[in-house]
Design a protein around this motif. Structure first.
Motif, PDB file in Angstrom:
ATOM      1  N   UNK A 206      -2.108  -9.583  -3.069  1.00  0.00           N
ATOM      2  CA  UNK A 206      -1.298 -10.778  -2.913  1.00  0.00           C
ATOM      3  C   UNK A 206      -0.124 -10.677  -1.972  1.00  0.00           C
ATOM      4  N   UNK A 207       0.253  -9.457  -1.572  1.00  0.00           N
ATOM      5  CA  UNK A 207       1.481  -9.328  -0.788  1.00  0.00           C
ATOM      6  C   UNK A 207       1.378  -8.295   0.333  1.00  0.00           C
ATOM      7  N   UNK A 208       0.166  -8.029   0.784  1.00  0.00           N
ATOM      8  CA  UNK A 208       0.021  -6.983   1.798  1.00  0.00           C
ATOM      9  C   UNK A 208       0.723  -7.335   3.105  1.00  0.00           C
ATOM     10  N   UNK A 209       0.787  -8.631   3.447  1.00  0.00           N
ATOM     11  CA  UNK A 209       1.453  -9.018   4.694  1.00  0.00           C
ATOM     12  C   UNK A 209       2.934  -8.664   4.669  1.00  0.00           C
ATOM     13  N   UNK A 210       3.603  -8.940   3.544  1.00  0.00           N
ATOM     14  CA  UNK A 210       5.020  -8.604   3.424  1.00  0.00           C
ATOM     15  C   UNK A 210       5.226  -7.106   3.501  1.00  0.00           C
ATOM     16  N   UNK A 211       4.306  -6.342   2.928  1.00  0.00           N
ATOM     17  CA  UNK A 211       4.426  -4.890   2.956  1.00  0.00           C
ATOM     18  C   UNK A 211       4.272  -4.349   4.373  1.00  0.00           C
ATOM     19  N   UNK A 212       3.313  -4.875   5.105  1.00  0.00           N
ATOM     20  CA  UNK A 212       3.117  -4.429   6.490  1.00  0.00           C
ATOM     21  C   UNK A 212       4.348  -4.765   7.331  1.00  0.00           C
ATOM     22  N   UNK A 213       4.916  -5.942   7.128  1.00  0.00           N
ATOM     23  CA  UNK A 213       6.113  -6.329   7.870  1.00  0.00           C
ATOM     24  C   UNK A 213       7.263  -5.368   7.581  1.00  0.00           C
ATOM     25  N   UNK A 214       7.308  -4.842   6.364  1.00  0.00           N
ATOM     26  CA  UNK A 214       8.392  -3.933   5.965  1.00  0.00           C
ATOM     27  C   UNK A 214       8.123  -2.490   6.362  1.00  0.00           C
ATOM     28  N   UNK A 215       6.956  -2.213   6.930  1.00  0.00           N
ATOM     29  CA  UNK A 215       6.695  -0.866   7.415  1.00  0.00           C
ATOM     30  C   UNK A 215       5.742  -0.032   6.592  1.00  0.00           C
ATOM     31  N   UNK A 216       5.020  -0.633   5.650  1.00  0.00           N
ATOM     32  CA  UNK A 216       4.065   0.127   4.853  1.00  0.00           C
ATOM     33  C   UNK A 216       3.059   0.832   5.759  1.00  0.00           C
ATOM     34  N   UNK A 217       2.738   2.063   5.409  1.00  0.00           N
ATOM     35  CA  UNK A 217       1.709   2.800   6.134  1.00  0.00           C
ATOM     36  C   UNK A 217       0.390   2.809   5.376  1.00  0.00           C
ATOM     37  N   UNK A 218       0.398   2.281   4.164  1.00  0.00           N
ATOM     38  CA  UNK A 218      -0.810   2.214   3.349  1.00  0.00           C
ATOM     39  C   UNK A 218      -0.714   1.023   2.418  1.00  0.00           C
ATOM     40  N   UNK A 219      -1.812   0.280   2.287  1.00  0.00           N
ATOM     41  CA  UNK A 219      -1.891  -0.803   1.305  1.00  0.00           C
ATOM     42  C   UNK A 219      -3.010  -0.473   0.318  1.00  0.00           C
ATOM     43  N   UNK A 220      -2.866  -0.995  -0.905  1.00  0.00           N
ATOM     44  CA  UNK A 220      -3.816  -0.727  -1.984  1.00  0.00           C
ATOM     45  C   UNK A 220      -4.418  -2.056  -2.422  1.00  0.00           C
ATOM     46  N   UNK A 221      -5.665  -2.290  -2.088  1.00  0.00           N
ATOM     47  CA  UNK A 221      -6.267  -3.602  -2.308  1.00  0.00           C
ATOM     48  C   UNK A 221      -7.509  -3.471  -3.172  1.00  0.00           C
ATOM     49  N   UNK A 222      -7.553  -4.286  -4.234  1.00  0.00           N
ATOM     50  CA  UNK A 222      -8.704  -4.283  -5.122  1.00  0.00           C
ATOM     51  C   UNK A 222      -9.405  -5.618  -5.175  1.00  0.00           C
ATOM     52  N   UNK A 223      -8.787  -6.588  -5.880  1.00  0.00           N
ATOM     53  CA  UNK A 223      -9.484  -7.842  -6.173  1.00  0.00           C
ATOM     54  C   UNK A 223      -9.853  -8.637  -4.928  1.00  0.00           C
ATOM     55  N   UNK A 224      -9.069  -8.557  -3.873  1.00  0.00           N
ATOM     56  CA  UNK A 224      -9.388  -9.312  -2.661  1.00  0.00           C
ATOM     57  C   UNK A 224     -10.662  -8.808  -1.996  1.00  0.00           C
ATOM     58  N   UNK A 225     -11.094  -7.614  -2.344  1.00  0.00           N
ATOM     59  CA  UNK A 225     -12.335  -7.055  -1.808  1.00  0.00           C
ATOM     60  C   UNK A 225     -13.453  -7.093  -2.839  1.00  0.00           C
ATOM     61  N   UNK A 226     -13.147  -6.639  -4.056  1.00  0.00           N
ATOM     62  CA  UNK A 226     -14.178  -6.464  -5.074  1.00  0.00           C
ATOM     63  C   UNK A 226     -14.361  -7.673  -5.972  1.00  0.00           C
ATOM     64  N   UNK A 227     -13.402  -8.605  -5.960  1.00  0.00           N
ATOM     65  CA  UNK A 227     -13.484  -9.754  -6.849  1.00  0.00           C
ATOM     66  C   UNK A 227     -12.789  -9.494  -8.161  1.00  0.00           C
ATOM     67  N   UNK A 228     -12.991 -10.401  -9.099  1.00  0.00           N
ATOM     68  CA  UNK A 228     -12.321 -10.296 -10.394  1.00  0.00           C
ATOM     69  C   UNK A 228     -12.744  -9.034 -11.120  1.00  0.00           C
ATOM     70  N   UNK A 229     -11.814  -8.441 -11.816  1.00  0.00           N
ATOM     71  CA  UNK A 229     -12.081  -7.213 -12.565  1.00  0.00           C
ATOM     72  C   UNK A 229     -13.123  -7.466 -13.647  1.00  0.00           C
ATOM     73  N   UNK A 230     -14.139  -6.588 -13.745  1.00  0.00           N
ATOM     74  CA  UNK A 230     -15.121  -6.760 -14.835  1.00  0.00           C
ATOM     75  C   UNK A 230     -14.466  -6.471 -16.172  1.00  0.00           C
ATOM     76  N   UNK A 231     -15.033  -7.020 -17.237  1.00  0.00           N
ATOM     77  CA  UNK A 231     -14.501  -6.754 -18.561  1.00  0.00           C
ATOM     78  C   UNK A 231     -14.735  -5.293 -18.913  1.00  0.00           C
ATOM     79  N   UNK A 232     -13.722  -4.692 -19.539  1.00  0.00           N
ATOM     80  CA  UNK A 232     -13.821  -3.284 -19.911  1.00  0.00           C
ATOM     81  C   UNK A 232     -13.485  -3.132 -21.382  1.00  0.00           C
ATOM     82  N   UNK A 233     -13.959  -2.040 -21.941  1.00  0.00           N
ATOM     83  CA  UNK A 233     -13.694  -1.772 -23.369  1.00  0.00           C
ATOM     84  C   UNK A 233     -12.265  -1.351 -23.554  1.00  0.00           C
TER      85      UNK A 233
END
Length: 233
Positions: A206-233
């Motif tokens: 949700x906020x990778x653009x703001x992080x890149x603008x601030x100088x992030x060298x790494x972003x951590x992205x899950x749902x935007x690639x994989x979709x909604x988290x599957x149900x887990x026990x």
């Protein structure tokens, strides 16, 4: 490619386009921002599909799940990150699979993690996690900024651990850009004492653009690639 493969390819393309656009807006070289795909709760089959699409670094937050996935996918040569909350009595176990631990947020984690690295005969890259929550807020994981110097020194001094930089999560409320600006300042001060701590891991779906603008060298992205988290026990 399978239907799931098509879904992952489309999500990955969208995120890569977002990263490229964020780097253009920030006047940065896209090669300076690495992508770690957060695959926690998703099956090893998804990780294998992602590797086929060029993903080389993935992140997990549960030891047993991650360990099993890594063993199943050893042929892929992936770099595995741990990004979850860490308990001191389980820190040593991470050394059996994690190449990078991004969530060291207190000094009591350093010794067991170092013992695990020694036992496994490995060196582990460490990012110190700092809290960006304002005073008085319900604080999630992350060291208080004033505790960072001592924590960084402890990691730097530990055998088998390599201090690589900072990690943070933007607060749930408020402007992520302001929080990431604070993080940028903390990182600059850290590098005055630890010049090799070059990495700044910030920004998620949700906020990778703001992080890149601030100088992030790494972003951590899950749902935007994989979709909604599957149900887990």
């Amino acid at each position: 490619m399978s239907a799931r493969g098509d879904e992952l390819a489309a999500g990955l393309d969208r995120v890569r386009e977002r990263l490229a656009g964020a780097c253009r807006d920030a006047g940065r070289d896209p090669a300076g921002v690495a992508l770690t795909v957060v695959t926690k709760f998703f099956p090893a089959s998804d990780v294998r599909l992602l590797a086929g699409l060029g993903v080389t670094e993935v992140a997990e937050n549960r030891h047993q799940e991650a360990q099993a996935k890594r063993e199943e996918l050893l042929d892929l040569g992936l770099r595995w990150h741990f990004v979850g909350g860490l308990q001191s009595n389980k820190a040593a176990a991470l050394a059996s699979w994690a190449d990078v631990v991004q969530s060291v947020d207190r000094a009591k984690l350093v010794a067991p993690l170092a013992r695990g690295a020694e036992r496994e005969g490995r060196e582990i890259d460490v990012l110190v996690q700092v809290s960006l929550d304002p005073p008085g807020a319900d604080q999630r994981a992350g060291a208080d900024p004033e505790d960072l110097p001592a924590l960084a020194d402890a990691v730097e001094a530990a055998e088998g651990l390599r201090l690589r930089g900072l990690m943070a999560v933007a607060p749930n409320d408020g402007d992520p850009a302001r929080a990431f600006d604070l993080l940028t300042g903390l990182h600059a001060r850290l590098r005055e004492q630890h010049p090799r701590a070059e990495e700044l891991s910030a920004g998620m779906s949700g906020d990778l653009e703001a992080a890149v603008m601030a100088g992030a060298t790494r972003v951590r992205v899950g749902s935007a690639i994989l979709g909604s988290r599957p149900s887990v026990a």
